[in-house]
Design a protein around this motif. Sequence first.
Motif, PDB file in Angstrom:
ATOM      1  N   ILE A 220      15.880 -38.159 -45.582  1.00  0.00           N
ATOM      2  CA  ILE A 220      16.385 -37.824 -46.911  1.00  0.00           C
ATOM      3  C   ILE A 220      17.903 -37.684 -46.872  1.00  0.00           C
ATOM      4  N   GLY A 221      18.568 -38.337 -47.827  1.00  0.00           N
ATOM      5  CA  GLY A 221      20.015 -38.227 -47.911  1.00  0.00           C
ATOM      6  C   GLY A 221      20.771 -39.287 -47.137  1.00  0.00           C
ATOM      7  N   TYR A 222      20.059 -40.152 -46.422  1.00  0.00           N
ATOM      8  CA  TYR A 222      20.734 -41.211 -45.654  1.00  0.00           C
ATOM      9  C   TYR A 222      21.408 -42.190 -46.609  1.00  0.00           C
ATOM     10  N   GLU A 223      22.709 -42.417 -46.397  1.00  0.00           N
ATOM     11  CA  GLU A 223      23.462 -43.375 -47.199  1.00  0.00           C
ATOM     12  C   GLU A 223      24.201 -44.309 -46.251  1.00  0.00           C
ATOM     13  N   PRO A 224      23.675 -45.518 -46.020  1.00  0.00           N
ATOM     14  CA  PRO A 224      24.319 -46.442 -45.083  1.00  0.00           C
ATOM     15  C   PRO A 224      25.746 -46.766 -45.487  1.00  0.00           C
ATOM     16  N   LYS A 225      26.591 -46.884 -44.449  1.00  0.00           N
ATOM     17  CA  LYS A 225      28.023 -47.133 -44.663  1.00  0.00           C
ATOM     18  C   LYS A 225      28.610 -46.125 -45.650  1.00  0.00           C
ATOM     19  N   SER A 226      28.225 -44.895 -45.468  1.00  0.00           N
ATOM     20  CA  SER A 226      28.635 -43.837 -46.390  1.00  0.00           C
ATOM     21  C   SER A 226      30.100 -43.472 -46.191  1.00  0.00           C
ATOM     22  N   VAL A 227      30.580 -42.645 -47.092  1.00  0.00           N
ATOM     23  CA  VAL A 227      31.966 -42.200 -47.010  1.00  0.00           C
ATOM     24  C   VAL A 227      32.210 -41.309 -45.800  1.00  0.00           C
ATOM     25  N   SER A 228      31.150 -40.886 -45.121  1.00  0.00           N
ATOM     26  CA  SER A 228      31.341 -39.962 -43.998  1.00  0.00           C
ATOM     27  C   SER A 228      31.773 -40.654 -42.712  1.00  0.00           C
ATOM     28  N   CYS A 229      31.696 -42.003 -42.681  1.00  0.00           N
ATOM     29  CA  CYS A 229      32.022 -42.722 -41.452  1.00  0.00           C
ATOM     30  C   CYS A 229      33.380 -43.424 -41.536  1.00  0.00           C
ATOM     31  N   TYR A 230      34.050 -43.474 -40.411  1.00  0.00           N
ATOM     32  CA  TYR A 230      35.357 -44.116 -40.305  1.00  0.00           C
ATOM     33  C   TYR A 230      35.208 -45.476 -39.614  1.00  0.00           C
ATOM     34  N   GLU A 231      35.915 -46.467 -40.128  1.00  0.00           N
ATOM     35  CA  GLU A 231      35.977 -47.761 -39.462  1.00  0.00           C
ATOM     36  C   GLU A 231      36.987 -47.682 -38.325  1.00  0.00           C
ATOM     37  N   TYR A 232      36.797 -48.529 -37.312  1.00  0.00           N
ATOM     38  CA  TYR A 232      37.748 -48.603 -36.204  1.00  0.00           C
ATOM     39  C   TYR A 232      39.057 -49.189 -36.720  1.00  0.00           C
TER      40      TYR A 232
ATOM     41  N   MET B  27      32.999 -34.103 -36.605  1.00  0.00           N
ATOM     42  CA  MET B  27      32.314 -34.945 -35.622  1.00  0.00           C
ATOM     43  C   MET B  27      32.490 -36.413 -35.991  1.00  0.00           C
ATOM     44  N   ILE B  28      32.183 -37.289 -35.008  1.00  0.00           N
ATOM     45  CA  ILE B  28      32.247 -38.731 -35.224  1.00  0.00           C
ATOM     46  C   ILE B  28      30.896 -39.335 -34.833  1.00  0.00           C
ATOM     47  N   PRO B  29      30.116 -39.835 -35.786  1.00  0.00           N
ATOM     48  CA  PRO B  29      28.852 -40.482 -35.429  1.00  0.00           C
ATOM     49  C   PRO B  29      29.131 -41.728 -34.580  1.00  0.00           C
ATOM     50  N   LEU B  30      28.455 -41.852 -33.431  1.00  0.00           N
ATOM     51  CA  LEU B  30      28.671 -43.002 -32.552  1.00  0.00           C
ATOM     52  C   LEU B  30      27.561 -44.031 -32.695  1.00  0.00           C
ATOM     53  N   TYR B  31      26.320 -43.626 -32.338  1.00  0.00           N
ATOM     54  CA  TYR B  31      25.229 -44.597 -32.383  1.00  0.00           C
ATOM     55  C   TYR B  31      23.880 -43.903 -32.547  1.00  0.00           C
ATOM     56  N   PHE B  32      22.950 -44.650 -33.167  1.00  0.00           N
ATOM     57  CA  PHE B  32      21.558 -44.236 -33.241  1.00  0.00           C
ATOM     58  C   PHE B  32      20.872 -44.715 -31.967  1.00  0.00           C
ATOM     59  N   ASN B  33      20.084 -43.850 -31.361  1.00  0.00           N
ATOM     60  CA  ASN B  33      19.469 -44.157 -30.079  1.00  0.00           C
ATOM     61  C   ASN B  33      18.212 -45.016 -30.220  1.00  0.00           C
ATOM     62  N   THR B  34      17.872 -45.675 -29.125  1.00  0.00           N
ATOM     63  CA  THR B  34      16.686 -46.527 -29.055  1.00  0.00           C
ATOM     64  C   THR B  34      15.728 -45.978 -28.016  1.00  0.00           C
TER      65      THR B  34
ATOM     66  N   ASP C 228      26.199 -45.798 -38.928  1.00  0.00           N
ATOM     67  CA  ASP C 228      26.897 -45.964 -40.198  1.00  0.00           C
ATOM     68  C   ASP C 228      26.721 -44.718 -41.066  1.00  0.00           C
ATOM     69  N   GLU C 229      26.185 -43.666 -40.488  1.00  0.00           N
ATOM     70  CA  GLU C 229      25.972 -42.390 -41.160  1.00  0.00           C
ATOM     71  C   GLU C 229      25.690 -41.371 -40.077  1.00  0.00           C
ATOM     72  N   PHE C 230      25.648 -40.086 -40.432  1.00  0.00           N
ATOM     73  CA  PHE C 230      25.327 -39.085 -39.409  1.00  0.00           C
ATOM     74  C   PHE C 230      23.889 -38.614 -39.520  1.00  0.00           C
ATOM     75  N   ARG C 231      23.116 -39.240 -40.416  1.00  0.00           N
ATOM     76  CA  ARG C 231      21.687 -38.977 -40.491  1.00  0.00           C
ATOM     77  C   ARG C 231      20.937 -40.263 -40.211  1.00  0.00           C
ATOM     78  N   TYR C 232      19.735 -40.095 -39.699  1.00  0.00           N
ATOM     79  CA  TYR C 232      18.981 -41.265 -39.263  1.00  0.00           C
ATOM     80  C   TYR C 232      18.404 -42.046 -40.449  1.00  0.00           C
ATOM     81  N   PRO C 233      18.436 -43.404 -40.383  1.00  0.00           N
ATOM     82  CA  PRO C 233      17.829 -44.212 -41.449  1.00  0.00           C
ATOM     83  C   PRO C 233      16.391 -43.780 -41.729  1.00  0.00           C
TER      84      PRO C 233
END
Length: 259
Positions: A78-90, A224-231, A70-75
Amino acid sequence: MNLDVNSCLTLESANNIVVETAPKASLTYVMFNCSIEPTSNKALRQAISYAIDKEAITMIVSDGYNRVADEFRYPGTIGYEPKSVSCYEYNPEKAREILAEAGLENVEISFISDRDYVAKFAEVIQSNLRDVGITLSIEQLDASGYDEKVYGKTYHIGYWTMGSRGGDIEEMAAFVTDSPQTITYYSNPFVDKYIEEQGKELDPEKRKEINTKMLEAFKEDPPMIPLYFNTEFAAYKKGLNTPRISTFLFVRFWEFSWE
């Protein structure tokens, strides 16, 4: 440590094995080569960003273990904003609308891959783009061939995994114009301006305001398009007392003990 999903699923069925997971401080994303046609076209990159089904990709790659970005930085950074304006919905309908308004027809591009699991999710992207009228070919390469395409600026779309370095400026360094870290060959004067301002501003609230403006510029002109945070996966025999693995993969082996 560093188990893949298939190994994890196999080990979970063993009676004497414990499998644990933890969020990994890294993000996998689709990257655009912004230096060549047609992916230098901002409208095309916007349309592709709306066309890709990130949830479907995440399920194929990790069977649901990874988290859709939901962002291009990890939760937690610093600067992480969940569901930020940087992400596109499908939104494939929005993608078709953008393509039509830009007069983009019969677009043909390629996706480069050097790993089997990437080729699998590239097929999802291929199907997604076909649905909105874009033809995507998949080019499977070895590691050296992949790097040659990326650093030779001869690819259209590829993938990358970015490890968190813990800060708002650090995460954006690769997207500054003419950055030595670049792999997208991106240039946006507004993004450059906001990154410079963030680097000078010490007030946390003002930095956040600048960050939001930067993300708006980033969405309007996406490299770029953020896809997923890894586990991260870890497995060990039952009876071993171990502290839980951490987000940054620190393992305190001196705290391990057997029952």
